[in-house]
Design a protein around this motif. Structure first.
Motif, PDB file in Angstrom:
ATOM      1  N   GLY A 174       0.792  -1.220   0.000  1.00 65.22           N
ATOM      2  CA  GLY A 174       0.000   0.000   0.000  1.00 65.22           C
ATOM      3  C   GLY A 174       0.827   1.274   0.000  1.00 65.22           C
ATOM      4  O   GLY A 174       0.276   2.366   0.080  1.00 65.22           O
ATOM      5  N   ILE A 175       2.128   1.156  -0.110  1.00 64.18           N
ATOM      6  CA  ILE A 175       2.994   2.336  -0.073  1.00 64.18           C
ATOM      7  C   ILE A 175       2.682   3.280  -1.234  1.00 64.18           C
ATOM      8  O   ILE A 175       2.584   4.495  -1.049  1.00 64.18           O
ATOM      9  CB  ILE A 175       4.481   1.922  -0.061  1.00 64.18           C
ATOM     10  N   THR A 176       2.500   2.729  -2.423  1.00 64.34           N
ATOM     11  CA  THR A 176       2.171   3.568  -3.583  1.00 64.34           C
ATOM     12  C   THR A 176       0.867   4.325  -3.343  1.00 64.34           C
ATOM     13  O   THR A 176       0.785   5.532  -3.575  1.00 64.34           O
ATOM     14  CB  THR A 176       2.050   2.705  -4.855  1.00 64.34           C
ATOM     15  N   ALA A 177      -0.139   3.626  -2.862  1.00 65.48           N
ATOM     16  CA  ALA A 177      -1.439   4.263  -2.606  1.00 65.48           C
ATOM     17  C   ALA A 177      -1.323   5.326  -1.516  1.00 65.48           C
ATOM     18  O   ALA A 177      -1.946   6.387  -1.616  1.00 65.48           O
ATOM     19  CB  ALA A 177      -2.464   3.205  -2.208  1.00 65.48           C
ATOM     20  N   GLU A 178      -0.532   5.067  -0.488  1.00 68.74           N
ATOM     21  CA  GLU A 178      -0.367   6.055   0.582  1.00 68.74           C
ATOM     22  C   GLU A 178       0.290   7.334   0.060  1.00 68.74           C
ATOM     23  O   GLU A 178      -0.152   8.441   0.375  1.00 68.74           O
ATOM     24  CB  GLU A 178       0.452   5.474   1.729  1.00 68.74           C
ATOM     25  N   ILE A 179       1.343   7.180  -0.736  1.00 64.13           N
ATOM     26  CA  ILE A 179       2.054   8.347  -1.254  1.00 64.13           C
ATOM     27  C   ILE A 179       1.153   9.149  -2.197  1.00 64.13           C
ATOM     28  O   ILE A 179       1.063  10.373  -2.083  1.00 64.13           O
ATOM     29  CB  ILE A 179       3.358   7.917  -1.956  1.00 64.13           C
ATOM     30  N   LEU A 180       0.483   8.470  -3.118  1.00 60.81           N
ATOM     31  CA  LEU A 180      -0.386   9.170  -4.057  1.00 60.81           C
ATOM     32  C   LEU A 180      -1.570   9.827  -3.353  1.00 60.81           C
ATOM     33  O   LEU A 180      -1.910  10.981  -3.637  1.00 60.81           O
ATOM     34  CB  LEU A 180      -0.887   8.210  -5.130  1.00 60.81           C
ATOM     35  N   SER A 181      -2.180   9.117  -2.416  1.00 57.53           N
ATOM     36  CA  SER A 181      -3.333   9.699  -1.717  1.00 57.53           C
ATOM     37  C   SER A 181      -2.907  10.904  -0.889  1.00 57.53           C
ATOM     38  O   SER A 181      -3.596  11.926  -0.864  1.00 57.53           O
ATOM     39  CB  SER A 181      -4.031   8.656  -0.851  1.00 57.53           C
ATOM     40  N   HIS A 182      -1.775  10.807  -0.243  1.00 52.02           N
ATOM     41  CA  HIS A 182      -1.288  11.941   0.548  1.00 52.02           C
ATOM     42  C   HIS A 182      -1.061  13.162  -0.349  1.00 52.02           C
ATOM     43  O   HIS A 182      -1.432  14.281   0.006  1.00 52.02           O
ATOM     44  CB  HIS A 182      -0.009  11.579   1.296  1.00 52.02           C
ATOM     45  N   SER A 183      -0.469  12.935  -1.517  1.00 52.10           N
ATOM     46  CA  SER A 183      -0.232  14.035  -2.456  1.00 52.10           C
ATOM     47  C   SER A 183      -1.541  14.684  -2.882  1.00 52.10           C
ATOM     48  O   SER A 183      -1.638  15.915  -2.969  1.00 52.10           O
ATOM     49  CB  SER A 183       0.503  13.531  -3.692  1.00 52.10           C
ATOM     50  N   LEU A 184      -2.545  13.887  -3.137  1.00 48.13           N
ATOM     51  CA  LEU A 184      -3.844  14.428  -3.548  1.00 48.13           C
ATOM     52  C   LEU A 184      -4.541  15.151  -2.400  1.00 48.13           C
ATOM     53  O   LEU A 184      -5.116  16.226  -2.584  1.00 48.13           O
ATOM     54  CB  LEU A 184      -4.736  13.306  -4.062  1.00 48.13           C
TER      55      LEU A 184
END
Length: 94
Positions: free
Chosen positions: A14-24
């Motif tokens: 879930g690291i990719t999802a965490e980074i992208l969601s945080h950016s959004l």
């Protein structure tokens, strides 16, 4: 200031999802986001548990949670679709 529950759901770390969601989510400074990571949701049974947790948050908050998802398995992603949240498929484009 408004508040919103966010779930980051993945069949791996879930690291990719965490980074992208945080950016959004940083684009909305007037909203307090309560983020819950659900990594390694890699079986139908785990998806059922995740959907239950997301639906409980929807009931408690009175608003649809945001769901950022990264699934390789299209079947698990489809099963997640029964959750009462707004799903952002971060891998669907690819």
């Amino acid at each position: 200031m408004s508040e919103r529950t966010v779930f980051v759901v993945s069949d791996r770390t879930g690291i990719t999802a965490e980074i992208l969601s945080h950016s959004l989510l940083t684009q909305f400074p007037n909203v307090i986001f309560h983020t819950r990571a659900l990594p390694f949701i890699d079986t139908k049974e785990k998806v059922v548990d995740a959907v239950r947790e997301i639906n409980e948050a929807a009931d408690n908050d009175g608003a649809r949670p945001l769901i950022f998802a990264t699934f390789v398995s299209s079947q698990l992603f489809e099963d997640l679709g029964s959750a009462r949240g707004y799903i952002v498929d971060l891998f669907g484009t690819f």
